[in-house]
Design a protein around this motif. Structure first.
Motif, PDB file in Angstrom:
ATOM      1  N   TYR A  49       0.834  -1.198   0.000  1.00 56.12           N
ATOM      2  CA  TYR A  49       0.000   0.000   0.000  1.00 56.12           C
ATOM      3  C   TYR A  49       0.876   1.258   0.000  1.00 56.12           C
ATOM      4  CZ  TYR A  49      -3.140   3.638   1.725  1.00 56.12           C
ATOM      5  OH  TYR A  49      -3.839   4.807   1.881  1.00 56.12           O
ATOM      6  N   LEU A  50       1.902   1.281   0.830  1.00 54.44           N
ATOM      7  CA  LEU A  50       2.781   2.448   0.911  1.00 54.44           C
ATOM      8  C   LEU A  50       3.551   2.659  -0.387  1.00 54.44           C
ATOM      9  CD1 LEU A  50       4.173   2.031   4.530  1.00 54.44           C
ATOM     10  CD2 LEU A  50       2.539   3.741   3.731  1.00 54.44           C
ATOM     11  N   VAL A  51       3.994   1.560  -0.992  1.00 50.42           N
ATOM     12  CA  VAL A  51       4.695   1.687  -2.275  1.00 50.42           C
ATOM     13  C   VAL A  51       3.753   2.251  -3.329  1.00 50.42           C
ATOM     14  CG1 VAL A  51       5.828   0.410  -4.133  1.00 50.42           C
ATOM     15  CG2 VAL A  51       6.318  -0.174  -1.758  1.00 50.42           C
ATOM     16  N   ALA A  52       2.524   1.736  -3.386  1.00 50.51           N
ATOM     17  CA  ALA A  52       1.553   2.224  -4.365  1.00 50.51           C
ATOM     18  C   ALA A  52       1.158   3.666  -4.104  1.00 50.51           C
ATOM     19  CB  ALA A  52       0.307   1.344  -4.344  1.00 50.51           C
ATOM     20  N   ALA A  53       1.177   4.076  -2.832  1.00 47.29           N
ATOM     21  CA  ALA A  53       0.801   5.445  -2.473  1.00 47.29           C
ATOM     22  C   ALA A  53       1.936   6.439  -2.692  1.00 47.29           C
ATOM     23  CB  ALA A  53       0.348   5.489  -1.013  1.00 47.29           C
TER      24      ALA A  53
END
Length: 446
Positions: free
Chosen positions: A103-107
């Motif tokens: 999620y953090l990478v995608a965000a």
């Protein structure tokens, strides 16, 4: 996060190397890497980081918590201890940690890690080839001779027996280990890495020419590795990826130049397989090699016969007679109170997969490999035994959950906008917002 991510990807396919024995059984290198990465992620990021993932996958998490409680209760009641429940709980924490990471990478919070994930297929395929080379060298296996013998005879058992079984000998594996999940999980990690790389290439800043060149080369190597794996489960899951792309194009009424090139590439690859004779070996694995089908049918018959005697609290030892179905084996081993959440886990993932696959024409292109990633745990939950979800399948579920949670959050930034962009940097078609918000409201994430 770059070096821990690299270490995880390098160690993930090396699943035949033992690491250490524990009360929960033999821990192998890839499991140690997964647990170490989980602890690092949980220690690095605040708990509020995982809130979007937990909201999006609430039903899945709740079903797993219920599963852990039911397994612990019936196991303690029978006097067997709570080892199986503890192991499942650990992997649920793995799911939450990895989903938060993706999620953090995608965000856009970890741009340097995104660059590493674009090379996931390179790292996993390279590590697997090196590991297999070492194993074959140690055990004196000649892979070219084995492949030639298999092609000449058209017998897929030659590759399984003379290549993999011989190569993995001497690394703490017995016959049951080899016949279990090992080969499927090794090549499942290859497929997952290919899907992650494809997703990472299509999100964020445009990849460099070097990144694209390495990515394309790794996909070709990965496709060859999947072909010679002769893992029916992984090959079936891999087939869902191009089928989703074809279905998306058919629903949208378009065919891009890249897809045309893909069709010609696939046709050329099929021709090479036919000429080499490997295509006949793969075909025989699905059609002529029926021992596995017959054994599975016999085990299902035993399961159906024994369920009435063990339906309440379980206690049936499925070792050697496993149905290779997560829910059915759970019923036999742990009883109906664990079977209900196990069935709910499978149903939750299936509903999300079918919902997204049906609407794939309304999803941006970078989400196609994310949806395809759900096919891997779905197939494996129907083909892996022991009443447990194997490690790589937890990572596939976490990848899908994290990427989808980030996209849904991005879509919800401005409900009135018909072209939201955000960290993914990809415009979303007008007709996708309602479907996404419906899925998010239902909270049936994977």
């Amino acid at each position: 996060m770059r070096w821990p991510t690299i270490a995880l990807l390098v160690l993930l396919p090396l699943q035949w190397f033992p690491f250490v024995s524990s009360p929960l059984g033999q821990t192998r290198v890839h499991q140690a890497a997964i647990f170490a990465f989980m602890l690092y992620v949980l220690a690095r990021y605040a708990m509020r980081t995982y809130a979007p993932v937990l909201r999006a996958s609430a039903m899945f998490v709740i079903a797993n918590l219920y599963f852990v409680g039911a397994v612990a209760a019936v196991s303690i009641y029978r006097g067997d201890g709570a080892g199986a429940a503890v192991q499942h709980l650990l992997y649920l924490l793995v799911f939450i940690a990895f989903a938060g990471f993706f999620y953090l990478v995608a965000a856009g919070r970890e741009p340097r890690v995104l660059a590493i994930l674009r090379s996931a297929a390179v790292l996993v395929c390279g590590s697997l080839l090196l590991g297999l080379a070492v194993a074959m060298l140690v055990n004196g296996v000649n892979p070219l001779a084995v492949l030639a013998q298999s092609v000449a005879s058209g017998d897929p058992e030659v590759i399984e027996r003379e290549l993999y079984r011989s190569a993995f000998a001497g690394f703490g594996l017995d016959e049951d280990d080899f016949k279990g999940n090992l080969r499927h999980e090794i090549y499942g990690s290859v497929l997952l890495a290919m899907l992650i790389s494809t997703w990472a290439i299509r999100v964020g800043p445009a990849p460099s020419p070097r990144q694209r060149a390495f990515y394309r080369g790794a996909l070709m190597v990965g496709a060859v590795l999947l072909a010679v794996s002769l893992s029916r489960a992984v090959l079936l899951a891999a087939a869902c990826w191009p089928l989703l792309l074809v279905w998306r194009s058919a629903r949208r009424g378009e065919l891009t130049p890249r897809q045309v090139a893909g069709v010609f590439t696939a046709a050329a690859a099929g021709g090479v397989l036919l000429v080499s004779g490997l295509g006949a070996v793969i075909s025989n694995r699905f059609v002529a090699d029926t021992d596995g089908y017959e054994s599975r049918a016999g085990n299902y018959a035993i399961a159906l016969r024994e369920i009435p005697a063990y339906w309440l609290t379980g206690g049936f030892d499925t070792v050697g007679v496993s149905s290779h179905n997560f829910a059915v084996d759970t019923w036999l081993r742990e009883g109906v109170f664990a079977f209900v959440p196990a069935a709910a886990i499978v149903a939750t993932v299936l509903v999300v997969f079918v919902s997204l696959a049906w609407r794939v024409d309304r999803l941006p292109l970078h989400l196609v490999p994310v949806v395809a990633a759900l096919a891997l745990p779905l197939v494996r939950m129907g083909t892996s035994g022991g009443g447990s979800i194997p490690p790589v399948q937890w990572l596939a579920l976490a990848f899908a959950a994290g990427a989808l949670a980030a996209w849904r959050s991005n879509d919800g930034d401005d409900p009135g906008s018909t072209q939201p962009t955000g960290s993914y940097g990809t415009a979303v078609p007008e007709n996708v917002g309602a479907a996404t918000r419906t899925l998010a409201t239902a909270r049936t994430g994977a």
